[in-house]
Design an enzyme around this catalytic site. Structure first.
Site, PDB file in Angstrom:
ATOM      1  N   HIS A 105       4.193   6.779   3.817  1.00 24.64           N
ATOM      2  CA  HIS A 105       4.929   6.160   3.252  1.00 24.64           C
ATOM      3  C   HIS A 105       4.702   5.354   2.602  1.00 24.64           C
ATOM      4  O   HIS A 105       3.458   5.239   1.717  1.00 24.64           O
ATOM      5  CB  HIS A 105       5.611   5.219   5.054  1.00 24.64           C
TER       6      HIS A 105
ATOM      7  N   GLU B 279       8.317   0.762   4.780  1.00 26.01           N
ATOM      8  CA  GLU B 279       7.761  -0.050   5.891  1.00 26.01           C
ATOM      9  C   GLU B 279       8.164  -1.645   4.835  1.00 26.01           C
ATOM     10  O   GLU B 279       7.123  -1.686   3.662  1.00 26.01           O
ATOM     11  CB  GLU B 279       6.567   0.408   6.367  1.00 26.01           C
TER      12      GLU B 279
ATOM     13  N   HIS C  89       0.706  -1.205   0.203  1.00 24.17           N
ATOM     14  CA  HIS C  89       0.364   0.107   0.220  1.00 24.17           C
ATOM     15  C   HIS C  89       1.053   1.154   0.428  1.00 24.17           C
ATOM     16  O   HIS C  89       1.913   0.883   0.535  1.00 24.17           O
ATOM     17  CB  HIS C  89      -1.038   0.141   1.537  1.00 24.17           C
TER      18      HIS C  89
END
Lengths: 134, 134
Positions: B79, B130, B7
């Site tokens: 992010h 991430e 994502h």
């Protein structure tokens, strides 16, 4: 109507250097740098199974990402690009919902040879949004 | 070793409001808001054919995205999250290449119930990264 996420663009001062950690750290496939004088950028792609990361480095004195890099010296995520089946329909619908198109609203041929438009970050939660004809 | 882009997270003050233009303008599928008190965020997902956009809104007084929103009042891309087949191997390889892991380096259970780690934006061209166990 909302198609694939075509790419996430990360603006940097040195695209090859920026992509390196993806190559050696993530073992990802990294493209050779490509100069796009018409767009004022040099690009390096990182291929993921479902999309790509596009590092963009300024090329020439009027690069559209020069100002961004003045504000973000370390680089940063510059925009997201969504594919749409019909760019004119998508443009008109987004404008109707209050989004502001950048420039004169006429699609330009983008870095991938397809018509593209950009929308104002303020209308997309601070994210510069590119739409590309699928 | 580099898996899917899971994502792109966009931090905003109001996740439902931010997702609205994707629903009405792009005709995209928008999730209901989900409160994640352990993570200090409320999330709303926008589903794309190949990945998702995750709007994150602060929840509680110690939300990890509060500071970001102080600096970026309109919101912004917070992010990117990459899937990796083995999070420990990926962590060790990235650290070996000079990337700085945030926190103590022990994977935590993320918003999707899988182990995650974050890496310093300065080591990824200004993009907070991430990684999530696939």
């Amino acid at each position: 109507m909302l198609g694939r996420l075509n790419h996430v663009a990360i603006a940097v001062k040195d695209a090859e250097k920026a992509a390196k950690i993806y190559g050696v750290g993530f073992n990802a496939e990294i493209s050779a740098p490509v100069s796009l004088p018409d767009h004022g950028v040099i690009t390096v792609f990182v291929t993921l199974p479902n999309t790509k990361i596009e590092f963009v480095q300024p090329l020439g004195e009027t690069s559209p990402i020069a100002k961004f890099l003045e504000r973000n010296a370390d680089g940063g995520i510059h925009h997201v690009c969504y594919e749409v089946p019909d760019i004119i329909e998508a443009r008109d619908r987004l404008i109707k919902e209050g989004a502001r198109v950048l420039g004169d609203g006429t699609p330009k041929i983008g870095a991938h040879g397809k018509p593209v438009l950009f929308f104002h970050p303020k209308d997309f939660s601070g994210a510069l949004v590119e739409i590309e004809q699928a």
